[in-house]
Write a protein that holds these residues in place. Sequence first.
Motif, PDB file in Angstrom:
ATOM      1  N   HIS A 197       6.145 -38.690  53.294  1.00 56.52           N
ATOM      2  CA  HIS A 197       5.815 -38.802  51.781  1.00 56.52           C
ATOM      3  C   HIS A 197       5.924 -40.365  51.453  1.00 56.52           C
ATOM      4  O   HIS A 197       5.051 -40.909  51.142  1.00 56.52           O
ATOM      5  N   GLN A 198       7.170 -40.925  51.880  1.00 56.10           N
ATOM      6  CA  GLN A 198       7.288 -42.224  51.481  1.00 56.10           C
ATOM      7  C   GLN A 198       6.216 -43.155  52.338  1.00 56.10           C
ATOM      8  O   GLN A 198       5.980 -44.367  51.777  1.00 56.10           O
ATOM      9  N   VAL A 199       5.949 -42.804  53.701  1.00 56.06           N
ATOM     10  CA  VAL A 199       5.382 -43.855  54.540  1.00 56.06           C
ATOM     11  C   VAL A 199       3.787 -43.630  53.873  1.00 56.06           C
ATOM     12  O   VAL A 199       3.233 -44.636  54.014  1.00 56.06           O
ATOM     13  N   VAL A 200       3.417 -42.536  53.610  1.00 56.29           N
ATOM     14  CA  VAL A 200       1.903 -42.409  53.037  1.00 56.29           C
ATOM     15  C   VAL A 200       2.005 -43.363  51.724  1.00 56.29           C
ATOM     16  O   VAL A 200       0.850 -44.054  51.681  1.00 56.29           O
ATOM     17  N   LEU A 201       2.875 -43.309  50.869  1.00 54.79           N
ATOM     18  CA  LEU A 201       2.688 -44.031  49.697  1.00 54.79           C
ATOM     19  C   LEU A 201       2.872 -45.603  50.138  1.00 54.79           C
ATOM     20  O   LEU A 201       2.026 -46.067  49.445  1.00 54.79           O
ATOM     21  N   LEU A 202       3.741 -45.811  50.893  1.00 52.42           N
ATOM     22  CA  LEU A 202       3.696 -47.338  51.216  1.00 52.42           C
ATOM     23  C   LEU A 202       2.427 -47.865  51.865  1.00 52.42           C
ATOM     24  O   LEU A 202       1.863 -48.723  51.421  1.00 52.42           O
ATOM     25  N   VAL A 203       1.825 -46.927  52.839  1.00 53.07           N
ATOM     26  CA  VAL A 203       0.383 -47.412  53.378  1.00 53.07           C
ATOM     27  C   VAL A 203      -0.663 -47.548  52.277  1.00 53.07           C
ATOM     28  O   VAL A 203      -1.264 -48.437  52.171  1.00 53.07           O
ATOM     29  N   THR A 204      -0.626 -46.494  51.367  1.00 50.30           N
ATOM     30  CA  THR A 204      -1.701 -46.318  50.312  1.00 50.30           C
ATOM     31  C   THR A 204      -1.749 -47.343  49.380  1.00 50.30           C
ATOM     32  O   THR A 204      -2.543 -48.083  48.935  1.00 50.30           O
ATOM     33  N   ASP A 205      -0.467 -47.597  49.018  1.00 46.51           N
ATOM     34  CA  ASP A 205      -0.168 -48.994  47.905  1.00 46.51           C
ATOM     35  C   ASP A 205      -0.361 -50.372  48.538  1.00 46.51           C
ATOM     36  O   ASP A 205      -1.119 -51.083  47.820  1.00 46.51           O
ATOM     37  N   ARG A 206      -0.072 -50.339  49.691  1.00 48.23           N
ATOM     38  CA  ARG A 206      -0.389 -51.620  50.413  1.00 48.23           C
ATOM     39  C   ARG A 206      -1.944 -51.793  50.595  1.00 48.23           C
ATOM     40  O   ARG A 206      -2.376 -53.025  50.439  1.00 48.23           O
ATOM     41  N   VAL A 207      -2.775 -50.775  50.871  1.00 45.21           N
ATOM     42  CA  VAL A 207      -4.231 -50.831  50.947  1.00 45.21           C
ATOM     43  C   VAL A 207      -4.787 -51.220  49.793  1.00 45.21           C
ATOM     44  O   VAL A 207      -5.878 -51.837  49.529  1.00 45.21           O
ATOM     45  N   SER A 208      -4.182 -50.413  48.600  1.00 45.78           N
ATOM     46  CA  SER A 208      -4.896 -50.749  47.387  1.00 45.78           C
ATOM     47  C   SER A 208      -4.535 -51.997  46.915  1.00 45.78           C
ATOM     48  O   SER A 208      -5.567 -52.845  46.125  1.00 45.78           O
ATOM     49  N   ALA A 209      -3.493 -52.708  47.158  1.00 43.23           N
ATOM     50  CA  ALA A 209      -3.129 -54.061  46.851  1.00 43.23           C
ATOM     51  C   ALA A 209      -4.099 -54.865  47.548  1.00 43.23           C
ATOM     52  O   ALA A 209      -4.490 -55.935  46.936  1.00 43.23           O
TER      53      ALA A 209
END
Length: 218
Positions: free
Chosen positions: A68-80
């Motif tokens: 869950h936390q890895v998916v959030l990390l990658v998604t947030d970085r791509v959004s940035a």
Amino acid sequence: METATAAQRRTPRPRADALRNRERIVAAAREMFVEFGPDVPLDEVARRAGVGNATVYRHFADRSELVHQVVLLVTDRVSAHAEEAITAADADPSVAFDALRRFVHASADERIGALCPMLQAAFDPDHPDLVDARERLEAVVDGLMQRARAAGQLRTDIAVGDLMVALSQLTRPLPGTACLNMDRFVHRHLQLFLDGLMAPARSELPGASATLEDLRQS
């Protein structure tokens, strides 16, 4: 009645070293999930992060919480990355497609395609954190594409889903350790794909453009 501020003062904040350990675990898990898939032993994740097994389980109750936390990390970085590209496109609309191109290559480096096998793991894809992150990503990528389209640089028969499918497929790890050497071709193939998105279109695409809602329903 105790105020929220007072309650917050009574709740101990995580220590700086604990936060660093958590970040290291998530970063190590991201690397190893890309290399070996989401079923990699958590003991190996702990070793890569430079922490003990107990530290991993102190921060994450089970594998699904770590995924869950890895998916959030990658998604947030791509959004940035998309938000940075929007800023560049707003400053100079003539470079909107170049901004889109930089976003795609930056997202490839985040290995967004590695999320695909993770999303098949036993965790809740409708968790509020994940829904918020997904909606943020959709909104910013769509906004970036709108700017490139308004500048006359992006073909009009392409939607967010088309871009994200190609990005996910081209950055998804291939099975087998022998295929890791294929990574060096990712940016080359992305560049070929991006050239095909430029306006004016050189051919008519079959079918209809794909939205992310279409992908979720398929």
